[in-house]
Scaffold this motif. Structure first.
Motif, PDB file in Angstrom:
ATOM      1  N   CYS A 161       2.987  -7.660   7.097  1.00  0.00           N
ATOM      2  CA  CYS A 161       3.794  -7.970   5.913  1.00  0.00           C
ATOM      3  C   CYS A 161       2.945  -8.857   5.001  1.00  0.00           C
ATOM      4  CB  CYS A 161       5.096  -8.670   6.323  1.00  0.00           C
ATOM      5  SG  CYS A 161       4.836 -10.251   7.125  1.00  0.00           S
ATOM      6  N   LEU A 162       3.397  -9.150   3.792  1.00  0.00           N
ATOM      7  CA  LEU A 162       2.605  -9.894   2.812  1.00  0.00           C
ATOM      8  C   LEU A 162       2.216 -11.278   3.324  1.00  0.00           C
ATOM      9  CD1 LEU A 162       1.324 -10.018   0.037  1.00  0.00           C
ATOM     10  CD2 LEU A 162       3.499 -10.827  -0.886  1.00  0.00           C
ATOM     11  N   ASP A 163       3.152 -12.013   3.931  1.00  0.00           N
ATOM     12  CA  ASP A 163       2.837 -13.368   4.406  1.00  0.00           C
ATOM     13  C   ASP A 163       1.785 -13.345   5.515  1.00  0.00           C
ATOM     14  OD1 ASP A 163       4.607 -14.501   2.630  1.00  0.00           O
ATOM     15  OD2 ASP A 163       6.309 -14.398   4.038  1.00  0.00           O
ATOM     16  N   ASP A 211       0.854  -1.194   0.000  1.00  0.00           N
ATOM     17  CA  ASP A 211       0.000   0.000   0.000  1.00  0.00           C
ATOM     18  C   ASP A 211       0.888   1.242   0.000  1.00  0.00           C
ATOM     19  OD1 ASP A 211      -1.814   2.030   0.530  1.00  0.00           O
ATOM     20  OD2 ASP A 211      -3.015   0.780   1.861  1.00  0.00           O
ATOM     21  N   PRO A 212       0.663   2.197  -0.923  1.00  0.00           N
ATOM     22  CA  PRO A 212       1.497   3.405  -0.941  1.00  0.00           C
ATOM     23  C   PRO A 212       1.298   4.264   0.311  1.00  0.00           C
ATOM     24  CG  PRO A 212      -0.187   3.514  -2.668  1.00  0.00           C
ATOM     25  CD  PRO A 212      -0.289   2.177  -2.027  1.00  0.00           C
ATOM     26  N   ASP A 213       0.188   4.074   1.026  1.00  0.00           N
ATOM     27  CA  ASP A 213      -0.078   4.837   2.248  1.00  0.00           C
ATOM     28  C   ASP A 213       0.396   4.107   3.505  1.00  0.00           C
ATOM     29  OD1 ASP A 213      -1.338   6.791   0.712  1.00  0.00           O
ATOM     30  OD2 ASP A 213      -3.275   5.761   0.844  1.00  0.00           O
ATOM     31  N   ALA A 214       1.208   3.074   3.336  1.00  0.00           N
ATOM     32  CA  ALA A 214       1.683   2.301   4.495  1.00  0.00           C
ATOM     33  C   ALA A 214       2.482   3.214   5.429  1.00  0.00           C
ATOM     34  CB  ALA A 214       2.545   1.140   4.024  1.00  0.00           C
ATOM     35  N   PRO A 215       2.331   3.008   6.760  1.00  0.00           N
ATOM     36  CA  PRO A 215       2.952   3.931   7.715  1.00  0.00           C
ATOM     37  C   PRO A 215       4.467   3.773   7.858  1.00  0.00           C
ATOM     38  CG  PRO A 215       1.804   2.182   8.872  1.00  0.00           C
ATOM     39  CD  PRO A 215       1.516   1.992   7.427  1.00  0.00           C
ATOM     40  N   GLY A 216       5.090   2.804   7.196  1.00  0.00           N
ATOM     41  CA  GLY A 216       6.540   2.621   7.298  1.00  0.00           C
ATOM     42  C   GLY A 216       6.954   2.097   8.661  1.00  0.00           C
ATOM     43  N   ARG A 217       6.273   1.102   9.130  1.00  0.00           N
ATOM     44  CA  ARG A 217       6.585   0.514  10.433  1.00  0.00           C
ATOM     45  C   ARG A 217       6.694  -0.996  10.304  1.00  0.00           C
ATOM     46  NH1 ARG A 217       0.924   1.243  13.765  1.00  0.00           N
ATOM     47  NH2 ARG A 217      -0.230  -0.303  12.588  1.00  0.00           N
ATOM     48  N   MET A 218       6.896  -1.661  11.409  1.00  0.00           N
ATOM     49  CA  MET A 218       7.079  -3.112  11.429  1.00  0.00           C
ATOM     50  C   MET A 218       5.710  -3.800  11.430  1.00  0.00           C
ATOM     51  SD  MET A 218      10.326  -3.255  11.510  1.00  0.00           S
ATOM     52  CE  MET A 218      11.022  -4.744  12.101  1.00  0.00           C
ATOM     53  N   ALA A 251       2.984 -10.623  16.122  1.00  0.00           N
ATOM     54  CA  ALA A 251       3.981 -10.777  17.196  1.00  0.00           C
ATOM     55  C   ALA A 251       5.194 -11.561  16.682  1.00  0.00           C
ATOM     56  CB  ALA A 251       3.359 -11.504  18.378  1.00  0.00           C
ATOM     57  N   GLY A 252       6.388 -11.018  16.904  1.00  0.00           N
ATOM     58  CA  GLY A 252       7.638 -11.677  16.542  1.00  0.00           C
ATOM     59  C   GLY A 252       8.100 -11.448  15.124  1.00  0.00           C
ATOM     60  N   CYS A 253       7.346 -10.688  14.303  1.00  0.00           N
ATOM     61  CA  CYS A 253       7.730 -10.453  12.911  1.00  0.00           C
ATOM     62  C   CYS A 253       8.485  -9.133  12.826  1.00  0.00           C
ATOM     63  CB  CYS A 253       6.511 -10.427  12.004  1.00  0.00           C
ATOM     64  SG  CYS A 253       6.909 -10.198  10.254  1.00  0.00           S
ATOM     65  N   THR A 254       9.617  -9.130  12.089  1.00  0.00           N
ATOM     66  CA  THR A 254      10.427  -7.916  11.953  1.00  0.00           C
ATOM     67  C   THR A 254      10.385  -7.340  10.541  1.00  0.00           C
ATOM     68  OG1 THR A 254      12.379  -9.273  11.483  1.00  0.00           O
ATOM     69  CG2 THR A 254      11.990  -8.623  13.787  1.00  0.00           C
TER      70      THR A 254
END
Length: 194
Positions: free
Chosen positions: A50-52, A15-22, A26-29
């Motif tokens: 994330c996509l997965d 998404d182009p509006d993604a906040p740019g965070r993790m 839980a536990g995903c980087t």
């Protein structure tokens, strides 16, 4: 030759509006580029995955989870009209009367409606006969309000009864017949003008 810039996003682009965070899992980087609604009641509040993890979340997502079959059916019906009220075609949101929807070639329902209208207590102004025809109504023995059909039927009965041919050329019957004709013509013209 210049390359054409692609403005449409492909199906699995972040998404182009993604906040740019993790990722919120839980536990995903990994970077979070995909949003998913938090619940059925708060569709405008999102988790960012994330996509997965968004694929996993979407595979388990059930919008109707916790609803009864009746609630699901009601929700589907309201969605079919974009959750706005709807009316039968042609009624324009006004409640339709049963009598108006029926065809009444014999006039049975209209007679009943007029009888009900006369039996109901009306406003005093509605029951008062208009001044130009008040005298003519009393000459025919009619009450106000009046329809054209009632006027014609009453006139026919009086004309048969007071016609000079039916009364052996009696001068009183002839005078009464003329009075009936004048009254009928005046009232008919008044009703036609309305």
């Amino acid at each position: 030759m210049t390359k054409r810039r692609q403005t449409r996003h492909r199906a699995f682009d972040p998404d182009p509006d993604a906040p740019g965070r993790m990722c919120d899992m839980a536990g995903c980087t990994a970077n979070a580029g995909y949003r998913a609604p938090k619940s059925r009641q708060t569709l405008r509040e999102y988790y960012w995955f994330c996509l997965d993890h968004v694929r996993e979340y979407n595979a388990k997502w059930d919008f109707y989870k916790g609803m009864t079959p009746i609630q699901i059916e009601t929700h589907l019906q309201s969605d079919s009209s974009w959750q706005r009220p709807s009316w039968k075609l042609g009624s324009l949101g006004k409640p339709s009367k049963f009598e108006e929807r029926l065809r009444d070639p014999l006039g049975l329902l209209s007679r009943a409606r007029h009888a009900r209208a006369r039996s109901r207590p009306h406003d005093a102004l509605e029951r008062r006969a208009p001044k130009p025809i008040k005298q003519h109504l009393s000459a025919l023995g009619l009450d106000w309000p009046l329809t054209m059909e009632e006027l014609r039927a009453h006139y026919r009965n009086l004309a048969r009864q007071h016609h000079p041919d039916a009364n052996g050329s009696d001068p009183r019957a002839e005078a009464r017949f003329k009075e009936i004709n004048v009254a009928y013509t005046t009232i008919r013209a008044f009703l036609s003008a309305q």
